[in-house]
Write a protein that holds these residues in place. Structure first.
Motif, PDB file in Angstrom:
ATOM      1  N   ALA A 105     -10.671  17.193   6.715  1.00 52.04           N
ATOM      2  CA  ALA A 105     -10.491  15.749   6.559  1.00 52.04           C
ATOM      3  C   ALA A 105      -9.689  15.170   7.720  1.00 52.04           C
ATOM      4  CB  ALA A 105      -9.797  15.439   5.232  1.00 52.04           C
ATOM      5  N   GLY A 106      -8.676  15.901   8.176  1.00 59.29           N
ATOM      6  CA  GLY A 106      -7.885  15.430   9.311  1.00 59.29           C
ATOM      7  C   GLY A 106      -8.713  15.323  10.576  1.00 59.29           C
ATOM      8  N   ILE A 107      -9.552  16.325  10.834  1.00 59.69           N
ATOM      9  CA  ILE A 107     -10.418  16.305  12.018  1.00 59.69           C
ATOM     10  C   ILE A 107     -11.431  15.159  11.920  1.00 59.69           C
ATOM     11  CG2 ILE A 107     -12.201  17.586  13.267  1.00 59.69           C
ATOM     12  CD1 ILE A 107     -10.731  20.156  12.504  1.00 59.69           C
ATOM     13  N   GLU A 125       0.826  -1.206   0.000  1.00 60.69           N
ATOM     14  CA  GLU A 125       0.000   0.000   0.000  1.00 60.69           C
ATOM     15  C   GLU A 125       0.862   1.259   0.000  1.00 60.69           C
ATOM     16  OE1 GLU A 125      -3.889   1.799   2.350  1.00 60.69           O
ATOM     17  OE2 GLU A 125      -3.003  -0.114   2.951  1.00 60.69           O
ATOM     18  N   VAL A 126       1.988   1.232   0.729  1.00 60.01           N
ATOM     19  CA  VAL A 126       2.909   2.371   0.738  1.00 60.01           C
ATOM     20  C   VAL A 126       3.372   2.688  -0.676  1.00 60.01           C
ATOM     21  CG1 VAL A 126       5.201   3.139   1.434  1.00 60.01           C
ATOM     22  CG2 VAL A 126       3.708   2.053   3.099  1.00 60.01           C
ATOM     23  N   LEU A 147       0.946  11.666   0.294  1.00 56.25           N
ATOM     24  CA  LEU A 147       2.320  11.550   0.790  1.00 56.25           C
ATOM     25  C   LEU A 147       2.347  11.342   2.297  1.00 56.25           C
ATOM     26  CD1 LEU A 147       4.099  14.313  -1.329  1.00 56.25           C
ATOM     27  CD2 LEU A 147       4.251  11.841  -1.613  1.00 56.25           C
ATOM     28  N   GLY A 148       1.421  12.007   3.021  1.00 54.34           N
ATOM     29  CA  GLY A 148       1.349  11.813   4.466  1.00 54.34           C
ATOM     30  C   GLY A 148       0.964  10.392   4.834  1.00 54.34           C
ATOM     31  N   ALA A 149      -0.031   9.835   4.114  1.00 57.61           N
ATOM     32  CA  ALA A 149      -0.442   8.460   4.371  1.00 57.61           C
ATOM     33  C   ALA A 149       0.691   7.484   4.066  1.00 57.61           C
ATOM     34  CB  ALA A 149      -1.671   8.122   3.519  1.00 57.61           C
ATOM     35  N   ALA A 150       1.406   7.738   2.964  1.00 60.64           N
ATOM     36  CA  ALA A 150       2.535   6.877   2.608  1.00 60.64           C
ATOM     37  C   ALA A 150       3.637   6.968   3.663  1.00 60.64           C
ATOM     38  CB  ALA A 150       3.076   7.258   1.236  1.00 60.64           C
ATOM     39  N   LEU A 151       3.862   8.171   4.205  1.00 61.16           N
ATOM     40  CA  LEU A 151       4.885   8.360   5.230  1.00 61.16           C
ATOM     41  C   LEU A 151       4.520   7.606   6.504  1.00 61.16           C
ATOM     42  CD1 LEU A 151       7.437   9.722   6.306  1.00 61.16           C
ATOM     43  CD2 LEU A 151       6.028  11.703   6.924  1.00 61.16           C
ATOM     44  N   ILE A 152       3.258   7.715   6.921  1.00 64.68           N
ATOM     45  CA  ILE A 152       2.809   7.029   8.139  1.00 64.68           C
ATOM     46  C   ILE A 152       2.960   5.515   7.990  1.00 64.68           C
ATOM     47  CG2 ILE A 152       0.794   6.508   9.554  1.00 64.68           C
ATOM     48  CD1 ILE A 152      -0.154   9.377   9.026  1.00 64.68           C
ATOM     49  N   LYS A 153       2.520   4.995   6.850  1.00 61.28           N
ATOM     50  CA  LYS A 153       2.625   3.556   6.621  1.00 61.28           C
ATOM     51  C   LYS A 153       4.079   3.134   6.452  1.00 61.28           C
ATOM     52  CE  LYS A 153      -1.997   3.123   4.641  1.00 61.28           C
ATOM     53  NZ  LYS A 153      -2.500   2.323   5.763  1.00 61.28           N
ATOM     54  N   GLY A 154       4.889   4.040   5.900  1.00 63.34           N
ATOM     55  CA  GLY A 154       6.304   3.740   5.782  1.00 63.34           C
ATOM     56  C   GLY A 154       6.974   3.614   7.146  1.00 63.34           C
ATOM     57  N   LEU A 155       6.572   4.484   8.080  1.00 64.29           N
ATOM     58  CA  LEU A 155       7.104   4.393   9.447  1.00 64.29           C
ATOM     59  C   LEU A 155       6.662   3.096  10.116  1.00 64.29           C
ATOM     60  CD1 LEU A 155       6.579   8.092  10.632  1.00 64.29           C
ATOM     61  CD2 LEU A 155       8.730   6.978   9.989  1.00 64.29           C
ATOM     62  N   GLU A 156       5.428   2.671   9.850  1.00 60.54           N
ATOM     63  CA  GLU A 156       4.955   1.388  10.379  1.00 60.54           C
ATOM     64  C   GLU A 156       5.800   0.245   9.821  1.00 60.54           C
ATOM     65  OE1 GLU A 156       0.855   1.045   9.369  1.00 60.54           O
ATOM     66  OE2 GLU A 156       0.198   2.691  10.672  1.00 60.54           O
ATOM     67  N   LEU A 157       6.144   0.369   8.557  1.00 56.89           N
ATOM     68  CA  LEU A 157       6.955  -0.665   7.910  1.00 56.89           C
ATOM     69  C   LEU A 157       8.344  -0.749   8.524  1.00 56.89           C
ATOM     70  CD1 LEU A 157       7.322  -2.710   5.601  1.00 56.89           C
ATOM     71  CD2 LEU A 157       7.966  -0.795   4.134  1.00 56.89           C
ATOM     72  N   SER A 187      -8.088  20.312  -6.942  1.00 61.13           N
ATOM     73  CA  SER A 187      -8.484  19.020  -6.392  1.00 61.13           C
ATOM     74  C   SER A 187      -7.325  18.038  -6.392  1.00 61.13           C
ATOM     75  CB  SER A 187      -9.653  18.446  -7.207  1.00 61.13           C
ATOM     76  OG  SER A 187      -9.927  17.116  -6.823  1.00 61.13           O
ATOM     77  N   PHE A 188      -6.568  17.981  -7.485  1.00 56.30           N
ATOM     78  CA  PHE A 188      -5.471  17.022  -7.575  1.00 56.30           C
ATOM     79  C   PHE A 188      -4.277  17.456  -6.736  1.00 56.30           C
ATOM     80  CE2 PHE A 188      -7.499  15.977 -11.816  1.00 56.30           C
ATOM     81  CZ  PHE A 188      -8.045  14.789 -11.363  1.00 56.30           C
ATOM     82  N   ILE A 189      -3.964  18.749  -6.742  1.00 52.14           N
ATOM     83  CA  ILE A 189      -2.810  19.213  -5.974  1.00 52.14           C
ATOM     84  C   ILE A 189      -3.072  19.131  -4.474  1.00 52.14           C
ATOM     85  CG2 ILE A 189      -1.390  21.247  -5.456  1.00 52.14           C
ATOM     86  CD1 ILE A 189      -1.610  22.027  -8.399  1.00 52.14           C
ATOM     87  N   MET A 190      -4.314  19.413  -4.050  1.00 52.06           N
ATOM     88  CA  MET A 190      -4.604  19.411  -2.619  1.00 52.06           C
ATOM     89  C   MET A 190      -4.517  18.021  -1.992  1.00 52.06           C
ATOM     90  SD  MET A 190      -8.781  19.822  -2.439  1.00 52.06           S
ATOM     91  CE  MET A 190      -8.927  19.553  -0.681  1.00 52.06           C
ATOM     92  N   VAL A 191      -4.660  16.963  -2.802  1.00 53.13           N
ATOM     93  CA  VAL A 191      -4.602  15.615  -2.246  1.00 53.13           C
ATOM     94  C   VAL A 191      -3.169  15.118  -2.121  1.00 53.13           C
ATOM     95  CG1 VAL A 191      -4.699  14.226  -4.364  1.00 53.13           C
ATOM     96  CG2 VAL A 191      -5.815  13.392  -2.289  1.00 53.13           C
TER      97      VAL A 191
END
Length: 266
Positions: free
Chosen positions: A101-103, A45-46, A199-209, A190-194
């Motif tokens: 979205a974060g909240i 997923e990362v 990248l944040g989700a990938a970073l979090i999952k990368g730290l889990e890895l 829309s595309f730039i804001m995501v």
């Protein structure tokens, strides 16, 4: 994971991440109707998310370069301001748009788990997404730009897209159009804001890895990432083409159709 599973997941990630048809809604329905379990492991997923992030960077590389070039000097000042320049202004708009979205993710996690466990809910949200997309038919020939208040409203629509069946790109682009934002500007935002979200989700999952290292089979990972990257570029270009022609509402037929069929056959 086999190479063909990596191929399917890469295609799903690259296409449904950007097409306004809700990847989460399709995943919920596929798992329920076909008995599939398409959720990849953390490592895979990362890399899939990294592939889709790279597709955004590739398509918007010139715009992102200008955004960084115009914004970094202002951040060196003691009190960075909301700049008149549209590129540096977008940084603040993206930051404010990311807050809702974060909240929502932090405080509504249990409700989100419930929604993913009920396929009928995803069907209803697909129909709602279709109706929202259909409303963009009446938002033609806009000439407005993204403002800070509008970016927050677009961010609110992104938070709703955490629900299965609600397309993130469909909800955010439609919200921009319905509030008078120029079609291509709404799609670009829309595309730039995501990008920070992916990248944040990938970073979090990368730290889990990193915390739980495992043996990695690189062949399916590289295949899935490459497919997600290539199909992501294709999907972005398809959406941009439809938006430029004022035909985003075309996807409404598909979303409503899938939602209705899901309710009939579940």
């Amino acid at each position: 994971m086999t190479w063909w599973q990596a191929l399917i997941l890469g295609l799903l990630q690259g296409l449904t991440e950007f097409l306004p048809v809700s990847s989460s809604g399709h995943l919920v329905l596929a798992q329920h109707v076909l008995g599939l379990h398409l959720t990849p492991d953390v490592t895979f997923e990362v890399f899939l998310h990294t592939g889709t992030a790279l597709s955004i960077i590739t398509v918007y590389r010139q715009r992102l370069w200008h955004i960084l070039k115009d914004t970094l000097p202002s951040l060196m000042r003691p009190l960075p301001t909301y700049q008149v320049n549209s590129n540096s202004r977008m940084i603040w708009q993206v930051l404010f748009a990311s807050i809702p979205a974060g909240i929502a993710y932090l405080f509504l996690e249990s409700q989100l788990e419930w929604s993913y466990a009920h396929p009928w809910f995803a069907c209803i949200m697909l129909i709602a997404t279709g109706i929202l997309l259909g409303c963009t038919f009446f938002a033609q020939n806009n000439a407005g730009e993204v403002t800070l208040p509008k970016s927050i409203l677009i961010g609110l629509s992104q938070s709703v897209s955490l629900l299965p069946g609600v397309s993130r790109s469909g909800a955010t682009i439609s919200t921009g159009l319905l509030f008078g934002v120029k079609s291509e500007t709404a799609a670009d935002f829309s595309f730039i804001m995501v990008l920070p979200v992916i990248l944040g989700a990938a970073l979090i999952k990368g730290l889990e890895l990193i915390q739980s290292p495992e043996t990695i089979d690189w062949l399916p990972i590289l295949l899935g990432t490459t497919i997600a990257y290539g199909t992501g570029i294709f999907a972005i270009q398809v959406v941009l083409s439809f938006v430029r022609k004022g035909r985003l509402h075309t996807f409404a037929i598909y979303c409503v159709g899938v939602g209705v069929l899901g309710l009939l056959f579940l």
